[in-house]
Write a protein that holds these residues in place. Structure first.
Motif, PDB file in Angstrom:
ATOM      1  N   UNK A 168       0.790  -1.523  -0.181  1.00 23.72           N
ATOM      2  CA  UNK A 168      -0.110  -0.158   0.334  1.00 23.72           C
ATOM      3  C   UNK A 168       0.736   1.614   0.137  1.00 23.72           C
ATOM      4  N   UNK A 169       1.926   1.028   0.901  1.00 17.69           N
ATOM      5  CA  UNK A 169       2.216   3.027   1.006  1.00 17.69           C
ATOM      6  C   UNK A 169       3.148   2.656  -0.419  1.00 17.69           C
ATOM      7  N   UNK A 170       4.135   2.083  -1.308  1.00 17.53           N
ATOM      8  CA  UNK A 170       4.694   1.753  -2.599  1.00 17.53           C
ATOM      9  C   UNK A 170       3.885   2.308  -3.320  1.00 17.53           C
ATOM     10  N   UNK A 171       2.323   1.581  -3.508  1.00 21.37           N
ATOM     11  CA  UNK A 171       1.647   2.219  -4.262  1.00 21.37           C
ATOM     12  C   UNK A 171       0.872   3.947  -3.946  1.00 21.37           C
ATOM     13  N   UNK A 172       1.106   4.240  -2.705  1.00 21.87           N
ATOM     14  CA  UNK A 172       0.826   5.423  -2.585  1.00 21.87           C
ATOM     15  C   UNK A 172       1.437   6.413  -3.324  1.00 21.87           C
ATOM     16  N   UNK A 187      -2.817  -0.179  -8.817  1.00 17.69           N
ATOM     17  CA  UNK A 187      -1.849  -1.003  -7.958  1.00 17.69           C
ATOM     18  C   UNK A 187      -2.210  -1.121  -5.802  1.00 17.69           C
ATOM     19  N   UNK A 188      -3.105   0.439  -5.870  1.00 19.86           N
ATOM     20  CA  UNK A 188      -3.443   0.485  -4.735  1.00 19.86           C
ATOM     21  C   UNK A 188      -4.577  -0.276  -4.245  1.00 19.86           C
ATOM     22  N   UNK A 189      -5.576  -0.708  -5.163  1.00 18.85           N
ATOM     23  CA  UNK A 189      -6.128  -0.959  -5.295  1.00 18.85           C
ATOM     24  C   UNK A 189      -6.100  -2.429  -4.716  1.00 18.85           C
ATOM     25  N   UNK A 190      -5.922  -2.754  -5.213  1.00 19.26           N
ATOM     26  CA  UNK A 190      -5.285  -4.200  -5.607  1.00 19.26           C
ATOM     27  C   UNK A 190      -4.532  -5.062  -4.160  1.00 19.26           C
ATOM     28  N   UNK A 191      -3.330  -3.907  -3.768  1.00 19.40           N
ATOM     29  CA  UNK A 191      -2.723  -4.561  -2.636  1.00 19.40           C
ATOM     30  C   UNK A 191      -4.216  -4.405  -1.458  1.00 19.40           C
ATOM     31  N   UNK A 192      -4.717  -3.731  -1.647  1.00 20.69           N
ATOM     32  CA  UNK A 192      -5.573  -3.243  -0.564  1.00 20.69           C
ATOM     33  C   UNK A 192      -6.773  -4.720  -0.180  1.00 20.69           C
ATOM     34  N   UNK A 193      -6.891  -5.348  -1.665  1.00 18.73           N
ATOM     35  CA  UNK A 193      -7.928  -6.519  -2.214  1.00 18.73           C
ATOM     36  C   UNK A 193      -7.185  -7.610  -1.233  1.00 18.73           C
ATOM     37  N   UNK A 194      -5.841  -7.510  -1.663  1.00 19.86           N
ATOM     38  CA  UNK A 194      -4.752  -8.339  -1.201  1.00 19.86           C
ATOM     39  C   UNK A 194      -4.676  -8.933   0.189  1.00 19.86           C
ATOM     40  N   UNK A 195      -4.869  -8.226   0.621  1.00 17.37           N
ATOM     41  CA  UNK A 195      -5.061  -7.703   2.377  1.00 17.37           C
ATOM     42  C   UNK A 195      -6.403  -7.970   3.386  1.00 17.37           C
ATOM     43  N   UNK A 196      -6.899  -8.503   1.904  1.00 19.81           N
ATOM     44  CA  UNK A 196      -8.756  -8.235   2.599  1.00 19.81           C
ATOM     45  C   UNK A 196      -9.088  -7.673   3.568  1.00 19.81           C
ATOM     46  N   UNK A 197      -9.437  -6.188   2.853  1.00 19.63           N
ATOM     47  CA  UNK A 197      -9.548  -4.921   3.144  1.00 19.63           C
ATOM     48  C   UNK A 197     -10.538  -4.141   2.114  1.00 19.63           C
ATOM     49  N   UNK A 198     -11.577  -5.257   1.798  1.00 20.01           N
ATOM     50  CA  UNK A 198     -12.362  -4.322   0.761  1.00 20.01           C
ATOM     51  C   UNK A 198     -13.145  -3.103   1.032  1.00 20.01           C
ATOM     52  N   UNK A 199     -12.915  -2.907   2.339  1.00 17.23           N
ATOM     53  CA  UNK A 199     -13.879  -1.266   2.211  1.00 17.23           C
ATOM     54  C   UNK A 199     -12.390  -0.395   1.665  1.00 17.23           C
ATOM     55  N   UNK A 200     -11.787  -0.704   1.930  1.00 17.55           N
ATOM     56  CA  UNK A 200     -10.473   0.420   2.170  1.00 17.55           C
ATOM     57  C   UNK A 200     -10.201   0.429   0.271  1.00 17.55           C
ATOM     58  N   UNK A 201     -10.607  -0.693  -0.567  1.00 19.38           N
ATOM     59  CA  UNK A 201     -10.864  -0.989  -1.727  1.00 19.38           C
ATOM     60  C   UNK A 201     -11.221   0.065  -2.599  1.00 19.38           C
ATOM     61  N   UNK A 202     -12.952  -0.498  -1.652  1.00 18.27           N
ATOM     62  CA  UNK A 202     -13.688   0.916  -2.517  1.00 18.27           C
ATOM     63  C   UNK A 202     -13.615   1.956  -2.445  1.00 18.27           C
ATOM     64  N   UNK A 203     -13.215   2.705  -1.198  1.00 15.71           N
ATOM     65  CA  UNK A 203     -13.198   3.764  -0.847  1.00 15.71           C
ATOM     66  C   UNK A 203     -11.575   4.591  -1.573  1.00 15.71           C
TER      67      UNK A 203
END
Length: 231
Positions: A168-172, A187-203
């Motif tokens: 996430x840091x690198x994508x940011x 890349x950021x959305x994919x990283x959030x999804x890989x971590x299981x953070x769907x809400x963060x990915x949607x945001x």
């Protein structure tokens, strides 16, 4: 053992001998940067024409001779100069050339970060950002695009390795560098999804949607939306 000479072109210009920054006239800065980026022997005529494009050939050749004379007053052993061409002396380290080499190694699959290493500075640094020269702009654009691509590649690899916060840091970092670069947001959305953070990915997706609509009047590509529906 001889002195170590290092030429820095990322973020700003510096010529250092054994870590000590040397005072370099502006014309000599341009000369060293042009020759270093060429990374091979370059004819004196080509160097003179590129660095003094508005001067007649006799004048530009004279300017080159003067710059070479001034360089010798700063430090010996920087350029290998003949009557027809010039190049950097062997052994001089150039930060951007070392970074290009690191990029090639990473693209070949070699890791550039371990769990205890911060993001390398060169991945967030532009090439001579304040220089207006046209010949620099081409190199700057090439380096910038390659650097952003590597940040995205690194984010994907970190996510695959389970290093989600780092991904996430690198994508940011890529997004901060180029906010309208859709692939960086992907890349950021994919990283959030890989971590299981769907809400963060949607945001992150809706942040991108708002940004693109405000700045360009367009919507994100369907591919990014499909990332959210696959999981």
């Amino acid at each position: 053992m001889g002195a170590e000479l290092r030429l820095e072109l990322l973020s700003s210009f510096a010529l250092r001998r054994d870590g000590v920054r040397l005072p370099v006239p502006v014309a000599v800065e341009r000369l060293l940067a042009f020759v270093a980026l060429g990374n091979r022997r370059i004819s004196r005529a080509r160097v003179a024409g590129a660095l003094w494009p508005d001067a007649v050939p006799s004048r530009s050749t004279g300017c080159l001779r003067t710059a070479l004379w001034r360089l010798r007053r700063v430090s010996d052993g920087v350029l290998d100069v003949t009557g027809t061409d010039l190049t950097l002396e062997a052994g001089i380290r150039v930060d951007v050339l070392e970074s290009f080499a690191a990029v090639r190694r990473m693209q070949a699959g070699e890791p550039v970060l371990d769990r205890h290493s911060p993001l390398p500075d060169w991945l967030t640094m532009d090439l001579l950002p304040d220089w207006p020269d046209e010949w620099v702009a081409g190199w700057r654009g090439r380096w910038r695009m390659l650097r952003l691509h590597v940040l995205e590649l690194l984010a994907a690899r970190l996510a695959t390795a389970g290093r989600y916060s780092e991904a996430v840091d690198v994508a940011l970092a890529a997004i901060q560098d180029e906010p309208l670069r859709e692939s960086a947001h992907r890349s950021l959305i994919a990283a959030h999804l890989a971590a299981g953070n769907r809400a963060a990915a949607v945001r992150a997706y809706y942040d991108l949607t708002t940004l693109l609509d405000r700045e360009l009047g367009i919507a994100p590509s369907p591919e990014i939306g499909r990332l959210l529906t696959r999981r």
